[in-house]
Design an enzyme around this catalytic site. Sequence first.
Site, short mmCIF file in Angstrom:
data_model
loop_
_atom_site.label_atom_id
_atom_site.label_comp_id
_atom_site.label_asym_id
_atom_site.label_seq_id
_atom_site.Cartn_x
_atom_site.Cartn_y
_atom_site.Cartn_z
N ARG A 1 56.18 5.29 31.17
CA ARG A 1 57.51 5.26 30.54
C ARG A 1 58.32 4.01 30.91
O ARG A 1 59.36 3.74 30.31
CB ARG A 1 58.30 6.53 30.91
CG ARG A 1 57.99 7.68 29.98
CD ARG A 1 58.82 8.89 30.30
NE ARG A 1 58.35 9.58 31.50
CZ ARG A 1 59.07 10.46 32.18
NH1 ARG A 1 60.29 10.75 31.79
NH2 ARG A 1 58.58 11.04 33.25
N GLY B 1 46.61 14.80 40.51
CA GLY B 1 47.74 15.60 40.98
C GLY B 1 48.11 15.29 42.42
O GLY B 1 47.38 14.62 43.15
C1 UD1 Z 1 56.43 17.06 41.75
C2 UD1 Z 1 56.35 18.47 42.30
C3 UD1 Z 1 57.60 19.27 41.89
C4 UD1 Z 1 58.85 18.54 42.37
C5 UD1 Z 1 58.87 17.11 41.84
C6 UD1 Z 1 60.00 16.34 42.46
C7 UD1 Z 1 53.96 18.93 42.28
C8 UD1 Z 1 52.84 19.65 41.64
N1 UD1 Z 1 55.17 19.12 41.77
O1 UD1 Z 1 56.38 17.16 40.34
O2 UD1 Z 1 57.56 20.56 42.46
O3 UD1 Z 1 60.02 19.25 41.95
O4 UD1 Z 1 57.63 16.44 42.22
O5 UD1 Z 1 60.09 15.10 41.81
O6 UD1 Z 1 53.75 18.23 43.26
N2 UD1 Z 1 51.08 10.98 42.25
C9 UD1 Z 1 49.94 10.40 42.76
N3 UD1 Z 1 48.74 10.84 42.36
C10 UD1 Z 1 48.60 11.86 41.46
C11 UD1 Z 1 49.74 12.45 40.93
C12 UD1 Z 1 50.99 12.00 41.35
O7 UD1 Z 1 50.03 9.47 43.57
O8 UD1 Z 1 47.46 12.21 41.15
C13 UD1 Z 1 52.39 10.51 42.67
C14 UD1 Z 1 53.20 10.00 41.51
O9 UD1 Z 1 52.95 8.61 41.30
C15 UD1 Z 1 54.63 10.26 41.97
C16 UD1 Z 1 54.48 11.50 42.87
O10 UD1 Z 1 53.12 11.59 43.21
O11 UD1 Z 1 55.11 9.21 42.76
C17 UD1 Z 1 54.96 12.78 42.18
O12 UD1 Z 1 54.11 13.02 41.07
P1 UD1 Z 1 54.69 13.56 39.70
O13 UD1 Z 1 53.56 13.68 38.76
O14 UD1 Z 1 55.84 12.73 39.31
O15 UD1 Z 1 55.17 15.01 40.12
P2 UD1 Z 1 56.23 15.89 39.37
O16 UD1 Z 1 55.64 16.37 38.11
O17 UD1 Z 1 57.51 15.19 39.31
#
Ligand code: UD1
Length: 447
Positions: free
Chosen positions: A15, A77
């Site tokens: 985004r 995730g």
């Molecule tokens: C996550 C939480 C949610 C919380 C929110 C706060 C989970 C399942 N959910 O959701 O409860 O309210 O954060 O913002 O954790 N990332 C990785 N590798 C991955 C996936 C994500 O490094 O495989 C990193 C992303 O780059 C990001 C962070 O982890 O910096 C959070 O991931 P994101 O997918 O944004 O989680 P949310 O859906 O926001």
Amino acid sequence: MSLTAVVLAAGLGTRMRSPLAKVLHPLLGRPMVGWIVGALQELGADVVVVVHHHEADVRAALAPWNPRFARQEAPRGTGDAVAAALAELPQSGPVIVTAGDTPLLTAASVRRLVAAHRGGVTVAAFEARDPTGYGRMVPGVGIVEDGACTAEQRQIRVVNSGLYVMDAAVLRRELPALQPHAPKGELWLTDLVGPDATVVADFVEAEFLGINDRGALAEARGVLRRRVNRAWGAEGIDLADLDTISVDVSVKLHPGAALGTGVVLTGNCDIAGEIGPHCVLHDTVVHAGAKVAAASICERAEVFPGAVVGPMARLRPGARIEGGAHVGNFVEVKNSVLHEGAKANHLAYIGDAEIGAKANIGAGTITCNYDGIRKNRTTVGAGAFIGSNSALVAPITIGDGAIVGAGSTLTQDVPGDAIAVERAPAKVSPGSADRLRRHYRALAGRE
Ligand code: UD1
Ligand code: CA
């Protein structure tokens, strides 16, 4: 107690619509993820950054902080992301886990969560204005992700911030056992947060602003600008306001410095003098007692005590404006020295030149430093006077105390104390003006 922190930075951030990795977008001269890593290191934590997309770029940008890295092979995730860091974690003890895209999170808040940690799992939560998209803190259950909430749970406004302290032993035991969630087969870190977790629910939403698009990036920049400016104010720097002034974290300011509205300072600026409104300075040194007046643009320049630059002046790389020298409006100086008390007050170009002490450069003077192939030097001696609209064709030397008549185009050196004038004789015809006007009127009447 040793403290480890895992920063999740493997996401792509589509985004942002940017070729740059999301977590590398700059905020006051520091990449987004650098703010988080810096805050965690401030607490003494040993930081592990989980990377995947743009891995090489992220590693390179974080070199100044020298954290450890873990590679998430295929991002599946947040649970999978922390699992990717397991090899870098200790056997036991507290591990801070946080996202790499919440640059407003402060060391003080993380410290507060660490202090509340009693082993097991500790979660930072806040009451969201709009909880949509967040995992909800459901009493007696743990965290329920937005998509998995019942209608009733969806009403809960206390949400998971994404900042946790978890015991390394818990991570080692439970991460390998995580079960994927349909439809994407993701492994969720939030599944480690059960009914027994410690929830600290009074965190401030603003600190967890997640940067998902450039609107949020600009918002974060505004908050950091205020924070940085407020801190400089406490150090004795005079700032016209907190919102419009932008000071990169790499900039050094000294007590006595004053910054006007809209001043932008980037790179290695070192400022002890006065900077007027709407000046933009990069890698520039302004000594105490020097003044850069409104709307001036300076890059890799140095301005000495008593010198005045601007308003609306441009100093390019290598401009050195010594004590008491003046560079006025619409004067451009590049790779040149103005020695003490030299003045170029209006409309001039001084490039590859040395201007002697107390020399006066008239309005419209140009050092013709470029012959289309090479850059050539101009030397103007101490106390020399260059009349307005002169063109000094370099290489050329004007001696000390020499006078150059206005409008001269000079291609040869002028010795000290000489007068040089290059000017075609003017033709003056008495009484001719009226005759010419009548002639023009007659022509106009015939049309
Ligand atoms: C996550 C939480 C949610 C919380 C929110 C706060 C989970 C399942 N959910 O959701 O409860 O309210 O954060 O913002 O954790 N990332 C990785 N590798 C991955 C996936 C994500 O490094 O495989 C990193 C992303 O780059 C990001 C962070 O982890 O910096 C959070 O991931 P994101 O997918 O944004 O989680 P949310 O859906 O926001
Ligand atoms: Ca001429």
